[in-house]
Write a protein that holds these residues in place. Sequence first.
Motif, PDB file in Angstrom:
ATOM      1  N   GLU A 132       0.763  -1.260   0.052  1.00 44.71           N
ATOM      2  CA  GLU A 132       0.004   0.180  -0.049  1.00 44.71           C
ATOM      3  C   GLU A 132       0.865   1.296   0.052  1.00 44.71           C
ATOM      4  N   GLY A 188      -1.782   8.375  -8.532  1.00 45.87           N
ATOM      5  CA  GLY A 188      -2.694   7.137  -8.267  1.00 45.87           C
ATOM      6  C   GLY A 188      -2.101   6.659  -7.052  1.00 45.87           C
ATOM      7  N   ASP A 190      -2.488   5.106  -2.944  1.00 46.92           N
ATOM      8  CA  ASP A 190      -3.603   4.778  -2.094  1.00 46.92           C
ATOM      9  C   ASP A 190      -3.952   5.970  -1.455  1.00 46.92           C
ATOM     10  N   ASP A 209      -9.279  15.726  -3.476  1.00 43.69           N
ATOM     11  CA  ASP A 209     -10.393  15.223  -4.206  1.00 43.69           C
ATOM     12  C   ASP A 209     -10.612  15.618  -5.322  1.00 43.69           C
ATOM     13  N   ASP A 269      -8.840  13.020  -7.547  1.00 45.17           N
ATOM     14  CA  ASP A 269      -9.189  11.499  -7.488  1.00 45.17           C
ATOM     15  C   ASP A 269      -9.670  11.482  -6.139  1.00 45.17           C
ATOM     16  N   ASP A 270     -10.885  11.453  -5.853  1.00 47.50           N
ATOM     17  CA  ASP A 270     -11.730  11.133  -4.525  1.00 47.50           C
ATOM     18  C   ASP A 270     -11.507   9.826  -3.944  1.00 47.50           C
ATOM     19  N   ASP A 271     -10.869   8.916  -4.577  1.00 45.00           N
ATOM     20  CA  ASP A 271     -10.653   7.664  -4.091  1.00 45.00           C
ATOM     21  C   ASP A 271      -9.261   7.582  -3.340  1.00 45.00           C
ATOM     22  N   VAL A 272      -8.583   8.494  -3.575  1.00 43.99           N
ATOM     23  CA  VAL A 272      -7.187   8.905  -2.788  1.00 43.99           C
ATOM     24  C   VAL A 272      -7.344   9.220  -1.400  1.00 43.99           C
ATOM     25  N   SER A 273      -7.105   8.563  -0.369  1.00 41.67           N
ATOM     26  CA  SER A 273      -7.315   8.938   1.019  1.00 41.67           C
ATOM     27  C   SER A 273      -6.160  10.176   1.618  1.00 41.67           C
ATOM     28  N   GLU A 323      -8.255  11.379   6.883  1.00 38.69           N
ATOM     29  CA  GLU A 323      -8.547  10.183   7.337  1.00 38.69           C
ATOM     30  C   GLU A 323      -7.517   9.494   7.992  1.00 38.69           C
TER      31      GLU A 323
END
Length: 214
Positions: free
Chosen positions: A108, A126, A128, A160, A163-167, A189
């Motif tokens: 990760e 990209g 995590d 965000d 890419d809002d998948d990236v914490s 987070e």
Amino acid sequence: MFILVNLKTYPCDPVAVAEAVRDVDEKTDARLAVAPQDAHVERVAATGVETWAQHVDPIDHGSNTGHALAESLAEAGAEGTLINHSEKRLKLADIDGSIRAAERAGLETIVCANNPAQIGASAALGPDAVAVEPPELIGTGTPVSQADPDVVEDAVDAADGVDDDVSVLCGAGISTGEDVVSAADLGAEGVLLASGVAKADDPAAALADLVDPL
Ligand code: G3P
């Protein structure tokens, strides 16, 4: 909340801190992990705690003397790695290469950055997660969530927007449960921290305080 304790090269006992992190992790809903020096990864991972590397190089097996190979760290027990920490800065192309190396090894990734603009650029690669850490606050004991709350909120917006998948995590000066709650209130987070635990007289007590309000 994800709480990642970076041991840097502090002269603490990495196994004792790892055991304390593992014990606190088992008693809370928060996710806790430790990032020891490479030489300590195997012993730390053997405690059962979630173990992270502090860095991997953008390389594959081969003629790379003195480098950190992602596969070797994964074999030693690392589950994730920091990339581009403020104390181990990389060029953009090498951040990209290190993320790819980590992915290849199943690690990760958290890419660190100084400010929201760098957070946006890092998120575009990209990983995590990304972590904003103003260098001037690292090791000061003055929490970023208090000294510069805007940088945390702006980092969350920057990531965000890409890419809002990236914490998004934040770090620098965090040492109490109150600091962790403030970071969460600003949209983070998770948190990265080091001296508040690694330099504490009683790391187990420092960790208990960190998760107390969670
Ligand atoms: O990686 C976390 C670190 O840079 C923050 O250090 O000592 O301010 O918690 P510290």
